[in-house]
Design an enzyme around this catalytic site. Structure first.
Site, PDB file in Angstrom:
ATOM      1  N   HIS A   1      47.222  31.905 -75.153  1.00  0.00           N
ATOM      2  CA  HIS A   1      47.330  31.209 -76.378  1.00  0.00           C
ATOM      3  C   HIS A   1      46.133  30.774 -76.692  1.00  0.00           C
ATOM      4  O   HIS A   1      45.227  30.488 -76.319  1.00  0.00           O
ATOM      5  CB  HIS A   1      48.520  29.738 -75.564  1.00  0.00           C
ATOM      6  CG  HIS A   1      49.296  31.195 -76.203  1.00  0.00           C
ATOM      7  ND1 HIS A   1      51.102  29.911 -75.707  1.00  0.00           N
ATOM      8  CD2 HIS A   1      50.455  32.469 -76.468  1.00  0.00           C
ATOM      9  CE1 HIS A   1      51.978  30.814 -75.951  1.00  0.00           C
ATOM     10  NE2 HIS A   1      51.827  32.031 -76.153  1.00  0.00           N
TER      11      HIS A   1
ATOM     12  N   GLU B   1      45.439  27.681 -77.411  1.00  0.00           N
ATOM     13  CA  GLU B   1      44.661  26.227 -76.654  1.00  0.00           C
ATOM     14  C   GLU B   1      43.535  26.719 -74.445  1.00  0.00           C
ATOM     15  O   GLU B   1      43.674  25.611 -74.793  1.00  0.00           O
ATOM     16  CB  GLU B   1      46.430  25.662 -75.257  1.00  0.00           C
ATOM     17  CG  GLU B   1      46.981  25.176 -76.987  1.00  0.00           C
ATOM     18  CD  GLU B   1      48.336  26.645 -77.130  1.00  0.00           C
ATOM     19  OE1 GLU B   1      48.197  26.858 -77.166  1.00  0.00           O
ATOM     20  OE2 GLU B   1      49.310  25.796 -77.405  1.00  0.00           O
TER      21      GLU B   1
ATOM     22  N   CYS C   1      53.303  25.192 -76.175  1.00  0.00           N
ATOM     23  CA  CYS C   1      54.330  25.961 -75.790  1.00  0.00           C
ATOM     24  C   CYS C   1      53.884  24.441 -73.794  1.00  0.00           C
ATOM     25  O   CYS C   1      53.081  24.383 -73.886  1.00  0.00           O
ATOM     26  CB  CYS C   1      53.924  26.856 -75.255  1.00  0.00           C
ATOM     27  SG  CYS C   1      53.170  27.324 -74.646  1.00  0.00           S
TER      28      CYS C   1
ATOM     29  N   CYS D   1      51.264  25.825 -72.136  1.00  0.00           N
ATOM     30  CA  CYS D   1      49.929  24.530 -71.870  1.00  0.00           C
ATOM     31  C   CYS D   1      49.623  24.097 -72.307  1.00  0.00           C
ATOM     32  O   CYS D   1      49.205  23.097 -71.559  1.00  0.00           O
ATOM     33  CB  CYS D   1      49.397  25.800 -73.813  1.00  0.00           C
ATOM     34  SG  CYS D   1      49.488  27.194 -73.988  1.00  0.00           S
TER      35      CYS D   1
END
Length: 185
Positions: free
Chosen positions: A56, A58, A87, A90
């Site tokens: 992801h 992040e 999410c 994260c």
DNA sequence: ATTTTCAAT
């Protein structure tokens, strides 16, 4: 970032299967905020369509922050504009990071709220992140415009809002406020 | 392949 990428990903009515995150950093010195242009850029997630391990956006961002080794005796504010809100997973990692790095403040501005979760509840993730000191908001017209002017290769063109930008932004803002408020009780 | 929320079905 090119125009198309920005519009494709940050349009708050779209739902692309990828995430972009634009970031900038300021040093806070009393009442003054000093922009640090050397720490400015964007990352995107690595998806299943790419050779690298999925990751992801992040987490790439966190990796970048760590690589900067920001002076722990100074205070910094990180601002990130992200096309999908974090999410659960994260959000937790960001929460841990903020608790371990008190010299860093984080403001997250999301274009849309991400709700597709497998490993937990995205709402509680965002609440914990807020409780750790992060400011979480929905991108407004001014934020999209700022992003356009700061991160997009706009070739001198002004930001052109899409139809329904404000209505959608306001709806998401109400939704986010409901999320962040619920869990404070 | 289709539908599609950092894929999932």
């Amino acid at each position: 970032m090119d125009e198309y990428t920005f519009t494709e990903n940050f349009n708050n009515q779209g739902r692309p299967s990828k995430t972009y995150l634009c970031y900038e950093v300021e040093r806070l010195d009393g009442d003054a905020t000093i922009p640090l242009d050397e720490y400015k850029g964007f990352v995107r997630n690595k998806g299943l369509d790419q050779p690298e391990k999925p990751c992801h956006a992040e987490l790439y961002f966190l990796g970048k922050i760590r690589s900067w080794n920001l002076d722990r005796n100074q205070h910094y504010r990180l601002t990130c504009f992200i096309s999908w809100s974090p999410c659960y997973d994260c959000a937790q990692k960001l929460t841990t990071f903020l608790k371990e790095n008190r010299h860093i403040s984080l403001h997250i501005l999301a274009s849309r709220i991400y709700t597709n979760n497998h490993f937990g509840c995205h709402q509680s993730g965002l609440c914990e992140l807020q409780a750790a000191g992060a400011r979480i908001t929905i991108m407004t017209f001014e934020d999209f415009k700022h992003c356009w002017e700061t991160f997009v290769d706009h070739k001198g063109k002004p930001f052109q809002p899409w139809e329904g930008l404000n209505v959608k932004s306001q709806a998401l803002c109400a939704e986010l406020q409901a999320i962040l408020k619920t869990q404070q009780n």
